[in-house]
Design a protein around this motif. Structure first.
Motif, short mmCIF file in Angstrom:
data_model
loop_
_atom_site.label_atom_id
_atom_site.label_comp_id
_atom_site.label_asym_id
_atom_site.label_seq_id
_atom_site.Cartn_x
_atom_site.Cartn_y
_atom_site.Cartn_z
N ASN A 1 0.87 -1.18 0.00
CA ASN A 1 0.00 0.00 0.00
C ASN A 1 0.90 1.23 0.00
O ASN A 1 1.47 1.59 1.03
N ALA A 2 1.06 1.84 -1.16
CA ALA A 2 2.00 2.95 -1.30
C ALA A 2 1.36 4.05 -2.14
O ALA A 2 1.72 4.24 -3.32
N PRO A 3 0.41 4.79 -1.58
CA PRO A 3 -0.22 5.87 -2.36
C PRO A 3 0.79 6.91 -2.77
O PRO A 3 1.80 7.12 -2.09
N ARG A 4 0.54 7.54 -3.90
CA ARG A 4 1.45 8.57 -4.39
C ARG A 4 1.68 9.63 -3.32
O ARG A 4 0.74 10.11 -2.68
N GLN A 5 2.95 10.00 -3.14
CA GLN A 5 3.33 10.95 -2.10
C GLN A 5 3.62 12.32 -2.71
O GLN A 5 4.11 12.43 -3.85
N PRO A 6 3.32 13.38 -1.97
CA PRO A 6 3.74 14.71 -2.44
C PRO A 6 5.25 14.81 -2.40
O PRO A 6 5.92 14.12 -1.62
N ALA A 7 5.80 15.66 -3.24
CA ALA A 7 7.26 15.80 -3.30
C ALA A 7 7.82 16.39 -2.02
O ALA A 7 8.97 16.12 -1.67
N GLY A 8 7.03 17.18 -1.31
CA GLY A 8 7.51 17.79 -0.07
C GLY A 8 7.99 19.21 -0.30
O GLY A 8 8.05 19.70 -1.44
N PRO A 9 8.35 19.90 0.78
CA PRO A 9 8.77 21.30 0.66
C PRO A 9 10.08 21.43 -0.11
O PRO A 9 10.92 20.52 -0.10
N ALA A 10 10.24 22.56 -0.75
CA ALA A 10 11.46 22.81 -1.51
C ALA A 10 12.66 22.89 -0.57
O ALA A 10 12.60 23.50 0.49
N LEU A 11 13.74 22.24 -0.97
CA LEU A 11 14.97 22.28 -0.19
C LEU A 11 15.97 23.24 -0.81
O LEU A 11 16.56 24.08 -0.13
N ARG A 12 16.15 23.10 -2.12
CA ARG A 12 17.02 24.03 -2.86
C ARG A 12 16.33 24.37 -4.17
O ARG A 12 15.91 23.47 -4.91
N GLY A 13 16.22 25.67 -4.43
CA GLY A 13 15.50 26.09 -5.62
C GLY A 13 14.06 25.67 -5.52
O GLY A 13 13.40 25.92 -4.52
N SER A 14 13.57 24.99 -6.52
CA SER A 14 12.18 24.54 -6.51
C SER A 14 12.07 23.05 -6.21
O SER A 14 10.97 22.50 -6.21
N ARG A 15 13.20 22.38 -5.92
CA ARG A 15 13.18 20.93 -5.75
C ARG A 15 13.21 20.53 -4.28
O ARG A 15 13.92 21.11 -3.46
N SER A 16 12.45 19.49 -3.97
CA SER A 16 12.40 18.95 -2.62
C SER A 16 13.54 17.96 -2.43
O SER A 16 14.23 17.56 -3.39
#
Length: 502
Positions: A195-210
């Motif tokens: 059971n592995a529902p799609r996860q949000p990428a999470g808050p940005a760490l650097r630039g726009s990427r988590s």
């Protein structure tokens, strides 16, 4: 707020037992579950099914607490079963220690109406009413608990839609990720439910990427499906996917077994580790396409284990382990020096061999199947984060097993078994392997030290802290390699010395 109800027709006792399993898989410590209905409606049958499902024991004795008022079970989730039919005064709940029960475990309450308002708000309420020869269950509850139960019902519907009607479900201990697992038993056959529902990428760490995006962590089941099929097509033992609902993140998988790499006393079995090294050599001896098909979904593209990913993971050592070990937060100057040291090391291994990296290639993720032959004895179960990077990374994962103490001698024999299996290839370079092994082991162990401290401090999972001495010792083994001199000098300034590790 209260949500529901969900109505479920129960044709017979067997259906009531399945409902109990669905409730049990949604249960959490702190839940109060009220079981309502007339005499003979099936409340005790349902409670017994919930308790046995949590226990994973269909034969567990579960007596009715009609006269004792409460029966307690120290299980994976402590369960307290109350029958309040004979409760003389709601205040007696205080004498029973109800608040403490509800704080440290889950509480199943028959005849909750006799408690007045002493129970507080129920997480779930299941009302059972006679309907002809069967029963009708109405399930309602608080938003959070009801959402959990709704998810459990979706799994039941997924199983039924894929020919697994009347399947029995049991919790299966998973990994440190967001994924949850169950054992599914149908007619004596066992399968694994992921059971592995799609996860949000999470808050940005650097630039726009988590963080997850930078280090290329799988956020859906698509990479798992792609890699499972790719491995099987090439003759390796990965789970066959029996059914999939990609949008929900539900997979029904072949059960590869439960065989361990450890002896009954908990020690590594050398031949199993050596065979895993030979299997890894076989994986690295063939090309792997980056683009992998996914039945029912878009193709998966395996990413590179690039510099940004490796540095971001190593930085977990600085963010979590260093404050844990020293009591001080890293300064900007320290962070700058950390990056400089690691960049200097990674510059020296740019010419290293690149290939498939399964990423968590160690004993918990490899099933030993004694009855099989050849590489079919080794079942691979964790590969959704696979990418293309240094082939030494997975060798370091195996030879310095994060959860098992691997002595130096065995570590060296694991590396030697891998090297021997690879040396038939004309391009294989043993000195380069030893160099890359040291760097990848240092990067991985730095990351794991940070992750295990984070799991303790941020997620309340203290069990991981017990592994820290082993990971520190592994790291110190490889920091002695000359290629790691810049990182070794910096770590020593952080107090990371043999004396500290001991």
């Amino acid at each position: 707020m209260t949500s529901g109800p969900i109505e479920i027709a129960l044709a017979d006792e067997a259906a009531t037992i399945l409902l109990g399993e669905d409730v049990a898989l949604a249960l959490r410590a702190g839940d109060v579950v009220c079981l309502q209905g007339d005499l003979g409606a099936g409340k005790t049958t349902l409670a017994r099914a919930i308790i046995r499902a949590v226990a994973g024991d269909d034969d567990l004795e579960v007596p009715s607490p009609t006269f004792t008022l409460v029966q307690s079970y120290e299980l994976r989730i402590p369960i307290h079963h109350l029958d309040l039919y004979r409760l003389a005064d709601p205040a007696e709940l205080d004498e029973l220690g109800f608040d403490e029960m509800a704080e440290r475990g889950a509480v199943l309450v028959e005849w909750p109406e006799n408690a007045g308002d002493h129970l507080g708000e129920a997480a779930l309420t299941v009302r059972l009413d006679h309907r002809g020869a069967g029963r009708l269950a109405e399930v309602s509850g608080g938003d959070e608990a009801f959402a959990r139960f709704g998810g459990s019902c979706r799994i039941r519907a997924f199983l039924e839609a894929n020919g697994k009607r009347n399947a029995h479900r049991r919790h299966l201990q998973g990994d440190a990720s967001y994924r949850a697992y169950e054992t599914v038993v149908v007619g004596g056959d066992e399968l694994i439910l992921m059971n592995a529902p799609r996860q949000p990428a999470g808050p940005a760490l650097r630039g726009s990427r988590s963080y997850a995006e930078i280090v290329h962590r799988a956020l859906s089941v698509h990479p798992f499906v792609a890699m499972a099929d790719a491995l099987r097509e090439r003759g390796f033992a990965a789970p066959r996917i029996e059914a999939a609902e990609l949008d929900l993140g539900l997979l029904l998988l072949e059960h590869l077994g439960t065989g361990s790499f450890l002896s009954p006393g908990g020690h590594p079995v050398e031949e199993r580790y050596l065979e895993a090294a030979r299997l890894l050599a076989a994986l690295h001896g063939r090309p792997w396409p980056r683009r992998l098909p996914v039945h029912g979904g878009a193709p998966h593209i395996m990413p590179d284990y690039d510099r940004d990913a490796m540095l971001t993971e190593a930085e977990l050592f600085l963010d979590w382990y260093v404050p844990f070990a020293t009591g001080h937060q890293p300064t900007d100057a320290m962070r700058s020096r950390f990056h400089a040291a690691w960049n200097a090391v990674l510059d020296q291994v740019e010419d290293g061999e690149k290939g498939l990296v399964l990423r968590d290639y160690h004993s918990p993720n490899i099933v030993w199947r004694e009855e099989r032959e050849g590489f079919d004895r080794l079942g691979l179960i964790d590969f959704q984060d696979a990418l293309i990077g240094s082939t030494a990374y997975d060798l370091a994962s195996l030879a310095q097993d994060a959860r098992v103490a691997i002595p130096v001698g065995l570590q060296d024999r694991i590396v030697a078994a891998y090297a021997e299996a690879r040396q038939s290839g004309a391009a294989f370079d043993l000195a380069r392997l030893e160099r890359d092994f040291a760097v990848m082991a240092a990067q991985r162990n730095s990351k794991i030290l940070g992750i295990f401290v984070r799991l303790d401090r941020s997620e309340g999972k203290p069990v991981y802290i017990v592994h820290l001495p082993r990971i520190r010792e592994y790291l110190l083994r490889v920091l002695a390699h000359p290629v790691l001199a810049p990182v070794a000098r910096l770590y020593e300034e952080f107090g990371f010395t043999p004396q500290e590790a001991a």
